[in-house]
Design a protein around this motif. Structure first.
Motif, PDB file in Angstrom:
ATOM      1  N   THR A 134       2.630   6.587  -7.163  1.00  0.00           N
ATOM      2  CA  THR A 134       3.570   7.115  -8.123  1.00  0.00           C
ATOM      3  C   THR A 134       2.961   7.679  -9.432  1.00  0.00           C
ATOM      4  OG1 THR A 134       4.853   5.357  -9.388  1.00  0.00           O
ATOM      5  CG2 THR A 134       5.259   5.573  -7.127  1.00  0.00           C
ATOM      6  N   GLN A 186       6.562  15.729   1.623  1.00  0.00           N
ATOM      7  CA  GLN A 186       6.943  14.564   2.299  1.00  0.00           C
ATOM      8  C   GLN A 186       7.457  14.874   3.777  1.00  0.00           C
ATOM      9  OE1 GLN A 186       6.454  13.744  -1.152  1.00  0.00           O
ATOM     10  NE2 GLN A 186       6.646  12.000   0.044  1.00  0.00           N
ATOM     11  N   HIS A 227       5.517  14.192  -5.935  1.00  0.00           N
ATOM     12  CA  HIS A 227       6.640  14.047  -4.950  1.00  0.00           C
ATOM     13  C   HIS A 227       7.337  15.182  -5.449  1.00  0.00           C
ATOM     14  CE1 HIS A 227      10.161  12.785  -2.736  1.00  0.00           C
ATOM     15  NE2 HIS A 227       9.523  11.736  -2.428  1.00  0.00           N
ATOM     16  N   ASP A 255      -5.816   8.853  -5.341  1.00  0.00           N
ATOM     17  CA  ASP A 255      -5.429   9.988  -4.440  1.00  0.00           C
ATOM     18  C   ASP A 255      -3.994  10.098  -4.554  1.00  0.00           C
ATOM     19  OD1 ASP A 255      -5.654  11.751  -2.674  1.00  0.00           O
ATOM     20  OD2 ASP A 255      -5.370  10.458  -0.972  1.00  0.00           O
ATOM     21  N   TYR A 256      -3.453  10.407  -5.813  1.00  0.00           N
ATOM     22  CA  TYR A 256      -2.035  10.619  -6.204  1.00  0.00           C
ATOM     23  C   TYR A 256      -1.722  11.768  -5.601  1.00  0.00           C
ATOM     24  CZ  TYR A 256       1.990  12.082  -8.782  1.00  0.00           C
ATOM     25  OH  TYR A 256       3.144  12.411  -9.272  1.00  0.00           O
ATOM     26  N   ARG A 257      -0.435  12.017  -5.246  1.00  0.00           N
ATOM     27  CA  ARG A 257       0.156  13.601  -5.039  1.00  0.00           C
ATOM     28  C   ARG A 257       1.446  13.380  -5.193  1.00  0.00           C
ATOM     29  NH1 ARG A 257      -3.259  15.265  -1.318  1.00  0.00           N
ATOM     30  NH2 ARG A 257      -3.667  13.048  -0.503  1.00  0.00           N
ATOM     31  N   THR A 308      -4.181  12.049   3.305  1.00  0.00           N
ATOM     32  CA  THR A 308      -2.689  12.653   2.915  1.00  0.00           C
ATOM     33  C   THR A 308      -1.818  11.349   3.613  1.00  0.00           C
ATOM     34  OG1 THR A 308      -2.411  13.509   5.353  1.00  0.00           O
ATOM     35  CG2 THR A 308      -3.125  14.834   3.685  1.00  0.00           C
ATOM     36  N   GLY A 309      -2.178  10.504   4.235  1.00  0.00           N
ATOM     37  CA  GLY A 309      -1.625   9.267   4.948  1.00  0.00           C
ATOM     38  C   GLY A 309      -0.503   9.908   5.761  1.00  0.00           C
ATOM     39  N   SER A 332       0.835  -1.196  -0.118  1.00  0.00           N
ATOM     40  CA  SER A 332       0.042   0.017  -0.182  1.00  0.00           C
ATOM     41  C   SER A 332       0.825   1.392  -0.088  1.00  0.00           C
ATOM     42  CB  SER A 332      -1.148   0.000   1.188  1.00  0.00           C
ATOM     43  OG  SER A 332      -0.174   0.227   2.442  1.00  0.00           O
ATOM     44  N   HIS A 333       1.938   1.267  -0.829  1.00  0.00           N
ATOM     45  CA  HIS A 333       2.726   2.327  -0.941  1.00  0.00           C
ATOM     46  C   HIS A 333       1.786   3.695  -1.514  1.00  0.00           C
ATOM     47  CE1 HIS A 333       6.544   1.082  -0.270  1.00  0.00           C
ATOM     48  NE2 HIS A 333       6.737   0.409  -1.387  1.00  0.00           N
ATOM     49  N   ARG A 334       2.507   4.823  -1.222  1.00  0.00           N
ATOM     50  CA  ARG A 334       1.724   5.864  -2.020  1.00  0.00           C
ATOM     51  C   ARG A 334       1.914   5.777  -3.336  1.00  0.00           C
ATOM     52  NH1 ARG A 334       2.351  11.467   0.750  1.00  0.00           N
ATOM     53  NH2 ARG A 334       2.879  12.034  -1.022  1.00  0.00           N
TER      54      ARG A 334
END
Lengths: 330, 330
Positions: A7, B121, A52, A48-50, B141-142, A3-5
């Motif tokens: 990409t 981050q 980096h 829900d991508y954000r 936002t996690g 359950s990575h964020r």
DNA sequence: CTGAAAGCGCTAACAT
DNA sequence: ATGTTAGCGCTTTCAG
């Protein structure tokens, strides 16, 4: 199943487009077909991508993190806090974030935090220098630096300060105009450019008739003691000038303790909350920390944008606010 | 000949070792031969190399930026500023940097800034929630989030608040103990959990004998007007209770204006600078913003380290400080 | 104990 | 208008 964020790759996969197309959409480039853009947006939403910003910054040409550092004496001091708020507002208008730190006049902390900010690739730094040699900063870290409140030692850079000399001289002349001839001086840390400049203004207004002086007062308690001693001394002044609000506060306490608050005049450099509600209300030379912050931020952003003129010294005017304590007759 | 900032590769080249060896030395691994380490250190010095924490973080397994976000009402407000300073001190002890932002009670800004911090981050977030639904935060936002000062709506998470109900009740009981039976209430924004809790405490102490009340006061000017109106009203109270320092200040001004500062008692929630130097000195229910900040930071760091227990509500005790204004007899 | 290669998430340069 | 490849500065993995 991790359950990575998500990409950009994840977005590309679910939208069925290439990585680069996602990058284009996320960065608002207009050269993307509407239907593809729509699919990308949908994928961004659903995952829900954000983006980096760290990774983006690493590859980008301009290499801006859109973050600046702000190093002040103490973020909880009213002057610093007001300045901080002004810097923040200017930064927000440009979508820039602010990293803060309190130095407590410690040059080691100044250096440590400046380096920490440099390692975090802040785009620039606004600094109230401790008074020690700040030479390591500009050249060393390679960051654009704007100094605020005090002039730095051993370093060049844009500097935003109050009109300390003329402000102090004006305060003392104000006391002279009320008839005072013996005006005591109570000053803060002597190694700070502000303290020295305010002392210079005091001397300029008085010429050879300077009154008793105490230097290097650290906190209200010190200042209270010093004021009591001065007023009980052999040649008690009829008026007092203080160089900073911490000292002013101690002096107010001293005058109360001696029941002299209506017979000894007082003008303090730097305004403070509720000065107008004290008895008598305290006359001050008000600084404009908000304007100082705005000005420093503006100067820093110019430097970040590439302006490369010689160092500028910007002096922000002070205002004498007569409230009562400075208008007591001799 | 370019004047880039030196990279690890540059250091490796001038030290005549491999990139990885430099990495080991920079990260303080001990498995490097002393002579190689010395050469690396020399190269670091001569090139003035500074590691790039963004790049490091990108590849690292733990993916920590060692940065946290702090979102408060207004960094220039004394309560927020004191809390900020305490958080900073805890963070510094761990080598962690603090990004700050002022929300001005604006839920849009709460969301915008929380997202901006997430994109940068930050490892976690300390937030004084605006009162709008904060549900988007934790899940969205996690980020680990710790709430401070107010309890959030629509979100779960560790929360650090003052003992608002009992503190307010204690203040009102204090007034009752002086003989007051008609005690007016002047409160701040009604949608904030603090205001509501303090009102609840007021009601708890008074039962059915609650006095006149004005709600939703925004600033000292509003509060001054409201207090004047209340004291000139049909059933003027003999004592006042205020829920926050901005309101307290306005009420102090109103009492002065009516020359009632020695005949109408006053206890304010939240201490403020110089409250003890006013005439009469203002009795307050003091909060402990420094302790709140320390506690919130400690909770956040535990969460960042992986602690995964249920949300905790931590209540920081308040202290009634009798100074004079609250001890005026009926 | 040391190094070479791969790749974190993203954008630049260059295809197509 | 879209995709492909390379590589930012660093740490990891795995080989020597």
């Amino acid at each position: 199943m991790t359950s990575h964020r998500p990409t950009m790759n994840d977005v590309a996969r679910t939208a069925g487009v290439s990585l680069k197309t996602v990058s284009r959409v996320v960065n608002g480039e207009t050269t993307v077909a509407p239907d593809l853009a729509a699919r990308v947006h949908a994928a961004v939403e659903s995952l829900d991508y954000r983006p980096h910003v760290g990774a983006s910054m690493l590859r980008r040409n301009d290499r801006r993190t859109r973050t600046i550092g702000l190093l002040l004496d103490d973020v909880s001091h009213p002057f610093s806090a007001a300045l901080h708020r002004a810097v923040e507002d200017q930064a927000r208008a440009r979508g820039i974030q602010v990293l803060t730190g309190s130095l407590d006049q410690d040059p080691v902390r100044e250096q440590t935090l400046a380096e920490a900010f440099a390692e975090r690739q802040t785009d620039g730094l606004i600094l109230a220098p401790t008074g020690a040699d700040s030479g390591h900063l500009g050249a060393h870290t390679g960051l654009p630096v704007v100094f605020v409140d005090r002039t730095p030692t051993g370093a060049a850079g844009d500097t935003v300060v109050s009109t300390n000399v003329s402000g102090a001289a004006g305060a003392v002349r104000h006391l002279i105009a009320q008839g005072h001839r013996s005006i005591g001086f109570l000053g803060g840390h002597q190694h700070l450019s502000t303290t020295r400049d305010r002392h210079r203004g005091y001397l300029r207004a008085l010429g050879s008739r300077a009154g008793p002086a105490v230097h290097d007062l650290h906190d209200p308690t010190d200042a209270e003691r010093a004021a009591v001693a001065m007023l009980r001394g052999p040649h008690p002044p009829t008026a007092l000038f203080t160089t900073q609000s911490m000292v002013t506060l101690g002096v107010v306490r001293a005058l109360r303790r001696l029941s002299r608050e209506r017979s000894v005049a007082l003008v303090g450099f730097d305004d403070f909350p509720l000065a107008d509600l004290l008895e008598p209300p305290v006359t001050v030379v008000a600084q404009d920390p908000a304007r100082m912050g705005r000005t420093a931020a503006a100067a820093l952003f110019e430097r970040i944008e590439g302006y490369d003129g010689p160092p500028r010294e910007i002096r922000i005017p002070t205002t004498l606010i007569p409230r009562g304590s400075g208008e007591l007759p001799i």
